[in-house]
Scaffold this motif. Structure first.
Motif, PDB file in Angstrom:
ATOM      1  N   SER A  18     -29.141 -33.866  81.330  1.00 37.85           N
ATOM      2  CA  SER A  18     -29.673 -35.010  80.589  1.00 37.85           C
ATOM      3  C   SER A  18     -31.165 -34.893  80.284  1.00 37.85           C
ATOM      4  O   SER A  18     -31.663 -35.572  79.396  1.00 37.85           O
ATOM      5  N   ASP A  19     -31.881 -34.014  80.972  1.00 33.54           N
ATOM      6  CA  ASP A  19     -33.311 -33.823  80.681  1.00 33.54           C
ATOM      7  C   ASP A  19     -33.540 -32.774  79.585  1.00 33.54           C
ATOM      8  O   ASP A  19     -34.635 -32.253  79.434  1.00 33.54           O
ATOM      9  N   SER A  20     -32.482 -32.430  78.838  1.00 32.89           N
ATOM     10  CA  SER A  20     -32.515 -31.461  77.729  1.00 32.89           C
ATOM     11  C   SER A  20     -32.746 -30.029  78.181  1.00 32.89           C
ATOM     12  O   SER A  20     -33.245 -29.201  77.414  1.00 32.89           O
ATOM     13  N   THR A  21     -32.386 -29.699  79.404  1.00 27.74           N
ATOM     14  CA  THR A  21     -32.419 -28.320  79.866  1.00 27.74           C
ATOM     15  C   THR A  21     -30.987 -27.815  79.991  1.00 27.74           C
ATOM     16  O   THR A  21     -30.043 -28.598  80.065  1.00 27.74           O
ATOM     17  N   PHE A  22     -30.841 -26.490  79.992  1.00 26.31           N
ATOM     18  CA  PHE A  22     -29.518 -25.899  80.153  1.00 26.31           C
ATOM     19  C   PHE A  22     -29.600 -24.656  81.030  1.00 26.31           C
ATOM     20  O   PHE A  22     -30.668 -24.077  81.222  1.00 26.31           O
ATOM     21  N   GLU A  23     -28.438 -24.266  81.561  1.00 30.67           N
ATOM     22  CA  GLU A  23     -28.262 -23.002  82.264  1.00 30.67           C
ATOM     23  C   GLU A  23     -27.042 -22.330  81.664  1.00 30.67           C
ATOM     24  O   GLU A  23     -26.026 -22.974  81.409  1.00 30.67           O
ATOM     25  N   TYR A  24     -27.141 -21.033  81.433  1.00 27.83           N
ATOM     26  CA  TYR A  24     -26.064 -20.276  80.811  1.00 27.83           C
ATOM     27  C   TYR A  24     -25.948 -18.940  81.520  1.00 27.83           C
ATOM     28  O   TYR A  24     -26.966 -18.301  81.823  1.00 27.83           O
ATOM     29  N   ARG A  33     -32.102 -19.839  81.522  1.00 27.39           N
ATOM     30  CA  ARG A  33     -32.481 -21.252  81.500  1.00 27.39           C
ATOM     31  C   ARG A  33     -33.349 -21.527  80.282  1.00 27.39           C
ATOM     32  O   ARG A  33     -34.106 -20.672  79.855  1.00 27.39           O
ATOM     33  N   GLY A  34     -33.214 -22.718  79.755  1.00 25.46           N
ATOM     34  CA  GLY A  34     -34.023 -23.095  78.605  1.00 25.46           C
ATOM     35  C   GLY A  34     -33.845 -24.562  78.295  1.00 25.46           C
ATOM     36  O   GLY A  34     -33.395 -25.341  79.134  1.00 25.46           O
ATOM     37  N   THR A  35     -34.190 -24.929  77.065  1.00 27.47           N
ATOM     38  CA  THR A  35     -34.057 -26.308  76.622  1.00 27.47           C
ATOM     39  C   THR A  35     -33.156 -26.345  75.391  1.00 27.47           C
ATOM     40  O   THR A  35     -32.933 -25.321  74.740  1.00 27.47           O
ATOM     41  N   LEU A  73     -17.751 -16.559  72.497  1.00 26.20           N
ATOM     42  CA  LEU A  73     -16.872 -17.357  71.641  1.00 26.20           C
ATOM     43  C   LEU A  73     -16.654 -18.767  72.161  1.00 26.20           C
ATOM     44  O   LEU A  73     -17.295 -19.674  71.708  1.00 26.20           O
ATOM     45  N   PHE A  74     -15.743 -18.987  73.090  1.00 26.66           N
ATOM     46  CA  PHE A  74     -15.404 -20.345  73.518  1.00 26.66           C
ATOM     47  C   PHE A  74     -15.409 -20.475  75.038  1.00 26.66           C
ATOM     48  O   PHE A  74     -15.205 -19.507  75.751  1.00 26.66           O
ATOM     49  N   ALA A  75     -15.600 -21.705  75.515  1.00 24.27           N
ATOM     50  CA  ALA A  75     -15.419 -22.053  76.923  1.00 24.27           C
ATOM     51  C   ALA A  75     -14.937 -23.489  76.974  1.00 24.27           C
ATOM     52  O   ALA A  75     -15.378 -24.331  76.189  1.00 24.27           O
ATOM     53  N   GLY A  76     -14.008 -23.778  77.854  1.00 24.01           N
ATOM     54  CA  GLY A  76     -13.488 -25.133  77.992  1.00 24.01           C
ATOM     55  C   GLY A  76     -14.456 -26.038  78.725  1.00 24.01           C
ATOM     56  O   GLY A  76     -15.067 -25.635  79.712  1.00 24.01           O
ATOM     57  N   ILE A  77     -14.587 -27.259  78.255  1.00 29.66           N
ATOM     58  CA  ILE A  77     -15.469 -28.234  78.895  1.00 29.66           C
ATOM     59  C   ILE A  77     -14.761 -28.793  80.118  1.00 29.66           C
ATOM     60  O   ILE A  77     -13.633 -29.258  80.029  1.00 29.66           O
ATOM     61  N   THR A  78     -15.419 -28.722  81.269  1.00 31.31           N
ATOM     62  CA  THR A  78     -14.831 -29.267  82.494  1.00 31.31           C
ATOM     63  C   THR A  78     -15.386 -30.631  82.833  1.00 31.31           C
ATOM     64  O   THR A  78     -14.707 -31.445  83.416  1.00 31.31           O
ATOM     65  N   ILE A  79     -16.635 -30.899  82.483  1.00 27.92           N
ATOM     66  CA  ILE A  79     -17.238 -32.229  82.676  1.00 27.92           C
ATOM     67  C   ILE A  79     -18.016 -32.527  81.412  1.00 27.92           C
ATOM     68  O   ILE A  79     -18.855 -31.736  80.993  1.00 27.92           O
ATOM     69  N   ASN A  80     -17.771 -33.674  80.785  1.00 29.60           N
ATOM     70  CA  ASN A  80     -18.510 -34.014  79.588  1.00 29.60           C
ATOM     71  C   ASN A  80     -19.046 -35.429  79.696  1.00 29.60           C
ATOM     72  O   ASN A  80     -18.359 -36.387  79.438  1.00 29.60           O
ATOM     73  N   LYS A  81     -20.306 -35.515  80.099  1.00 35.02           N
ATOM     74  CA  LYS A  81     -20.993 -36.807  80.170  1.00 35.02           C
ATOM     75  C   LYS A  81     -22.277 -36.747  79.383  1.00 35.02           C
ATOM     76  O   LYS A  81     -23.172 -37.532  79.587  1.00 35.02           O
ATOM     77  N   LEU A  82     -22.359 -35.762  78.461  1.00 40.68           N
ATOM     78  CA  LEU A  82     -23.557 -35.604  77.651  1.00 40.68           C
ATOM     79  C   LEU A  82     -23.619 -36.719  76.628  1.00 40.68           C
ATOM     80  O   LEU A  82     -22.672 -36.961  75.906  1.00 40.68           O
ATOM     81  N   THR A  83     -24.738 -37.415  76.580  1.00 40.10           N
ATOM     82  CA  THR A  83     -24.930 -38.480  75.597  1.00 40.10           C
ATOM     83  C   THR A  83     -26.170 -38.155  74.790  1.00 40.10           C
ATOM     84  O   THR A  83     -27.112 -37.571  75.282  1.00 40.10           O
ATOM     85  N   HIS A  84     -26.154 -38.523  73.542  1.00 37.59           N
ATOM     86  CA  HIS A  84     -27.321 -38.254  72.685  1.00 37.59           C
ATOM     87  C   HIS A  84     -27.560 -39.413  71.772  1.00 37.59           C
ATOM     88  O   HIS A  84     -26.885 -40.363  71.706  1.00 37.59           O
TER      89      HIS A  84
END
Length: 84
Positions: A18-24, A33-35, A73-84
């Motif tokens: 939710s703080d606009s950061t990600f891990e991949y 890591r990034g934003t 390509l693709f990955a299945g979403i396991t938790i989706n609580k992202l709001t924008h």
């Protein structure tokens, strides 16, 4: 939001916070890591490591579509609580 899947090269994992950061990661040892910025159903990634291989993630119902030169390509979403 969390998405993952098993892949021939290892396990694909993507976490958006939710703080606009990600891990991949494509392998458990290498974590990028990034934003990100969110526009409609698309996440635009910014990462200090230029070798991440993806630059855009599109949210498609229950999966993520990765776009870039080294996309898994693709990955299945396991938790989706992202709001924008």
């Amino acid at each position: 939001m969390a998405a993952d899947r098993e892949a021939p090269v290892g396990w694909v994992r993507f976490y958006a916070y939710s703080d606009s950061t990600f891990e991949y990661s494509l392998r458990l040892r290498t974590i990028f890591r990034g934003t990100y910025g969110c526009k409609d159903d698309t996440l635009i990634l910014s990462c200090s490591d230029q070798n991440i291989g993806i630059d855009t993630v599109i949210i498609q119902e229950s999966s993520l579509k990765f776009l870039g030169k080294q996309s898994p390509l693709f990955a299945g979403i396991t938790i989706n609580k992202l709001t924008h």
